[in-house]
Design an enzyme around this catalytic site. Structure first.
Site, mmCIF file in Angstrom:
data_model
loop_
_atom_site.group_PDB
_atom_site.id
_atom_site.type_symbol
_atom_site.label_atom_id
_atom_site.label_comp_id
_atom_site.label_asym_id
_atom_site.label_seq_id
_atom_site.Cartn_x
_atom_site.Cartn_y
_atom_site.Cartn_z
ATOM 1 N N CYS A 2 -29.517 57.540 116.078
ATOM 2 C CA CYS A 2 -30.097 58.878 115.970
ATOM 3 C C CYS A 2 -29.985 59.437 114.548
ATOM 4 O O CYS A 2 -29.066 59.090 113.804
ATOM 5 C CB CYS A 2 -29.366 59.831 116.890
ATOM 6 S SG CYS A 2 -29.185 59.236 118.555
ATOM 7 N N TRP A 75 -32.252 57.824 119.546
ATOM 8 C CA TRP A 75 -32.287 56.415 119.935
ATOM 9 C C TRP A 75 -31.541 56.363 121.262
ATOM 10 O O TRP A 75 -30.334 56.575 121.323
ATOM 11 C CB TRP A 75 -31.585 55.587 118.869
ATOM 12 C CG TRP A 75 -31.700 54.109 119.032
ATOM 13 C CD1 TRP A 75 -32.756 53.325 118.661
ATOM 14 C CD2 TRP A 75 -30.719 53.219 119.571
ATOM 15 N NE1 TRP A 75 -32.485 52.003 118.947
ATOM 16 C CE2 TRP A 75 -31.251 51.913 119.504
ATOM 17 C CE3 TRP A 75 -29.440 53.389 120.115
ATOM 18 C CZ2 TRP A 75 -30.554 50.780 119.955
ATOM 19 C CZ3 TRP A 75 -28.753 52.257 120.559
ATOM 20 C CH2 TRP A 75 -29.312 50.992 120.471
ATOM 21 N N ASN A 101 -25.438 62.636 117.599
ATOM 22 C CA ASN A 101 -25.536 61.191 117.396
ATOM 23 C C ASN A 101 -24.206 60.622 117.860
ATOM 24 O O ASN A 101 -23.162 61.152 117.518
ATOM 25 C CB ASN A 101 -25.754 60.931 115.897
ATOM 26 C CG ASN A 101 -25.761 59.460 115.538
ATOM 27 O OD1 ASN A 101 -25.947 58.609 116.408
ATOM 28 N ND2 ASN A 101 -25.574 59.165 114.274
ATOM 29 N N GLY A 102 -24.257 59.545 118.667
ATOM 30 C CA GLY A 102 -23.006 58.944 119.141
ATOM 31 C C GLY A 102 -22.952 58.952 120.654
ATOM 32 O O GLY A 102 -23.976 59.149 121.322
ATOM 33 N N LYS A 485 -34.255 37.329 111.070
ATOM 34 C CA LYS A 485 -35.327 38.099 110.418
ATOM 35 C C LYS A 485 -36.615 37.946 111.210
ATOM 36 O O LYS A 485 -37.319 38.915 111.478
ATOM 37 C CB LYS A 485 -35.590 37.609 108.984
ATOM 38 C CG LYS A 485 -34.595 38.010 107.943
ATOM 39 C CD LYS A 485 -34.693 39.443 107.494
ATOM 40 C CE LYS A 485 -33.852 40.386 108.296
ATOM 41 N NZ LYS A 485 -32.427 40.403 108.179
ATOM 42 N N GLU A 488 -36.470 39.678 114.790
ATOM 43 C CA GLU A 488 -36.380 41.143 114.861
ATOM 44 C C GLU A 488 -37.660 41.846 114.429
ATOM 45 O O GLU A 488 -37.980 42.895 114.963
ATOM 46 C CB GLU A 488 -35.160 41.681 114.113
ATOM 47 C CG GLU A 488 -35.170 41.507 112.628
ATOM 48 C CD GLU A 488 -33.870 41.978 111.976
ATOM 49 O OE1 GLU A 488 -33.201 42.862 112.501
ATOM 50 O OE2 GLU A 488 -33.544 41.445 110.898
ATOM 51 N N HIS A 504 -28.253 17.618 121.202
ATOM 52 C CA HIS A 504 -27.340 17.835 122.327
ATOM 53 C C HIS A 504 -27.933 18.790 123.358
ATOM 54 O O HIS A 504 -27.197 19.434 124.095
ATOM 55 C CB HIS A 504 -25.991 18.347 121.817
ATOM 56 C CG HIS A 504 -25.287 17.347 120.969
ATOM 57 N ND1 HIS A 504 -24.712 16.197 121.466
ATOM 58 C CD2 HIS A 504 -25.114 17.274 119.623
ATOM 59 C CE1 HIS A 504 -24.206 15.483 120.485
ATOM 60 N NE2 HIS A 504 -24.443 16.117 119.339
#
Ligand code: F6R
Length: 608
Positions: A2, A75, A101-102, A485, A488, A504
């Protein structure tokens, strides 16, 4: 994560808040909102979605007139992205607006208590609890009330609160989450990060955990939880507005990829004195390296990938055992670390919750701690015993590039200093190695010239659904970063494997057209990786080879070759990553992805 912004002064708050929130977009978000103190009381406009939608909603509402307000990009953690869950949240009586935020860990307990008191909740968020609690505990004084509120909270937070009854006043506080205050002339701000305050001021301070900050147009005052006034000398941000803008590039990520030569140069140049790394002032003394038992590198994501390269280089040069560990695992692993050990934590933001927890765990157990970090005065920088800043400058794109490269450069310096101190490298070799480190920016520059070729390859391969990156040793560490990279920013499924591990199990996934990117930069391992490549080619894979060897495309080895300039084997990760960042970037572009703000991701992960 956030983003928070708050303004109080003589200008209209709404445009300042909106502009500030746009600059915090890079942090990652799914909804946004603002609250302004207007003559009719607090007015809130908030929405699910991007800032553009918020902008449109504010215009449709006729704008919010007033000179004091707070804003937020959310977020989602508690409750899906929605208009109702977006911040700011109002108290039941509408007199207080809160942005946060948090994570408030005891929010369920508080919510039940408040419900019993007759408060009705409109959202699923933990933040709304704070708004109602503020109303319940309000004593006529914003500072005292916020102190009373945060005494009831468990977890991490950065909070900003606005009220109707206290014109022009904002109170804020933080715990384990970023928050700064900006000092203007007749106007002041709060924000999650520096870019948001730059249009008003470059002078800022970082409140300590659990300080209460009282912000008015006339000034900013800091108080301890028990009401003692505290002073903070303002710092000056050396960023300018331009460094937080795209400067003609299509995306911040591309701009930042191209800033890598400068980021690496700035990180190393001032630390190499008389041809050798001088790191005493960062807490990295010869005595420390001579006596160190184990080095633990702890970080998350790309910073961990830098740590994996650092582990290999430090072990190779200084012959001291180094582990590179995932911070979220380290913190709960009852780690074997204590006096005589060095814990290097790596973090671009310096605010990553798991990395900070790992740092505290290492400190608690008696290890010496050093942060390699990019943000001045961030929590990691403030809490570690020593700090070696990476001078990458502001990194805005969610996917890190230049900060990662600067972290590698900082770790090379540590490796050489440790090797000198431990007598595993003589001074002449150390000087020669440092000259190679200083030559890296020029070589990274030459790797940037692969831009058009990477664009061409990206067009060829952007429709592939699976990609594998393979390498051995340092190349395996670099492969992990290249793979991250790609996934995402382009959402293409991608995995990194140590070349020898493919057979394997994973080789069963290779089929006609699978893209395999192989890294081969260590002559001692060329033959091994070439055998790995041949086994995937035999199964129909298309192969891009990144190498400093003398291989050509079109043969039975690979379809395309990216050649690297010569450099010591320990430094190749700084070169091989550049074309692969560009490849990921262009694949993302050709797939129509939101490059600088990939879905579900946040720039600075301040929650666990
Ligand atoms: C990937 C990326 C993340 C970060 C990770 C740690 O491109 O940026 O994986 O590296 O979240 O962040 P910091 O370095 O801020 O601790």
């Amino acid at each position: 994560m956030c983003g928070i912004v708050g303004y109080t002064g003589y200008r209209q708050a709404q445009p300042v808040l909106v502009k500030g929130l746009y600059t915090l977009e890079y942090r990652g978000y799914d909804s946004a909102g603002i609250a302004v103190e207007t003559p009719e009381g607090l007015r809130v406009v908030k929405t699910k979605g991007r800032m553009k939608t918020l902008d449109e909603k504010i215009s449709a509402a006729g704008g919010l007139a007033g000179t004091c307000g707070i804003g937020h990009t959310r977020w989602a953690t508690h409750g899906a992205p929605s208009d109702l869950n977006a911040h700011p949240h109002l108290s039941q009586d509408g007199r207080f607006a809160v942005v946060h935020n948090g994570i408030i860990e005891n929010y369920l307990e508080l919510r039940q208590e408040l419900q019993k008191d007759g408060f009705h909740f409109k959202s699923e968020t933990d933040t709304e609890t704070v708004a109602h609690l503020f109303q319940k505990l309000y004593c006529g004084d914003m500072v005292k009330t916020l102190a009373a509120v945060i005494k009831r909270l468990r977890g991490g937070y950065a909070l900003g609160v606005l009220s109707t009854g206290n014109p022009g006043e904002i109170v804020c506080a933080r715990r384990d989450n970023p928050l700064i205050v900006g000092f203007g002339e007749g106007e002041n701000m709060i924000a999650s990060d520096i870019p948001a305050i730059l249009p008003i001021t470059r002078r800022y301070a970082v409140p300590d955990d659990q300080e209460i900050v009282h912000v008015t147009p006339q000034g900013i005052r800091f108080y301890s939880l028990d009401g003692q006034e505290i002073t903070h000398e303002p710092l000056t941000a050396d960023w300018d507005v331009a460094s937080a803008e795209k400067g003609g590039y299509a995306h911040f990520m591309l701009k930042e990829i191209f800033e890598q030569p400068r980021a690496v140069r700035d990180t190393v140049a001032s630390r190499i004195k008389d041809g050798l790394p001088a790191l005493d002032e960062y807490g990295l003394t010869d005595e420390l390296f001579q006596n160190v038992r184990n080095i633990h590198v702890v970080a998350c994501g790309s910073a961990l990938h830098a740590g994996l390269v650092g582990k290999t280089v430090i072990e190779k040069l200084a012959r001291v055992p180094v582990s590179a560990q995932v911070a979220s695992e380290f913190r709960y692993s009852d780690p074997i670390i204590g006096p005589g050990d060095l814990c290097i934590i790596i973090s671009q933001s310096g605010e990553t919750a798991d990395t900070l927890a790992a740092l505290r765990e290492a400190k608690k157990r008696g290890a010496r701690t050093v942060a390699v970090c990019n943000v001045v005065s961030s929590s990691a920088a403030r809490e570690a015993d020593g700090v070696l800043y990476t001078w990458a400058g502001p990194e805005i794109a969610v996917a890190t590039t230049k900060a990662y490269s600067a972290q590698l450069a900082a770790l090379y310096l540590i490796a050489v200093r440790a090797a000198l101190a431990r007598g595993t490298m003589d001074e002449a070799s150390a000087r020669a190695f440092c000259a190679e480190i200083l030559a890296l920016p020029g070589k990274i520059e030459s790797m940037l010239e692969t831009r058009d070729e990477m664009d061409r390859l990206a067009k060829l391969y952007c429709d592939r659904s699976d990609t594998f990156f393979i390498g051995r040793g340092i190349d395996y560490a670099a492969a992990q970063e290249a793979s991250l990279k790609l996934k995402e920013i382009s959402y293409v499924h991608s995995e990194a494997y140590a070349g020898g591990e493919l057979k394997h199990g994973t080789i069963s996934l290779i089929e006609q057209g699978t893209l395999v990117v192989a890294l081969a930069t260590d002559p001692a391992l060329y033959e091994k990786i070439i055998s790995n490549i041949q086994s995937v080619k035999a199964r129909g894979a298309s192969v891009v080879l990144v190498t400093n060897g003398d291989y050509q495309s079109g043969g039975d080895v690979c379809d395309h070759v990216v050649h690297l300039p010569g450099c010591p084997a320990e430094l190749t990760a700084s070169l091989s990553i550049v074309p692969l960042q560009l490849l990921a970037y262009f694949i993302g572009v050709h797939r129509g992805c939101d490059i600088d703000k990939p879905r579900n991701l946040a720039k600075s992960v301040t929650v666990e």
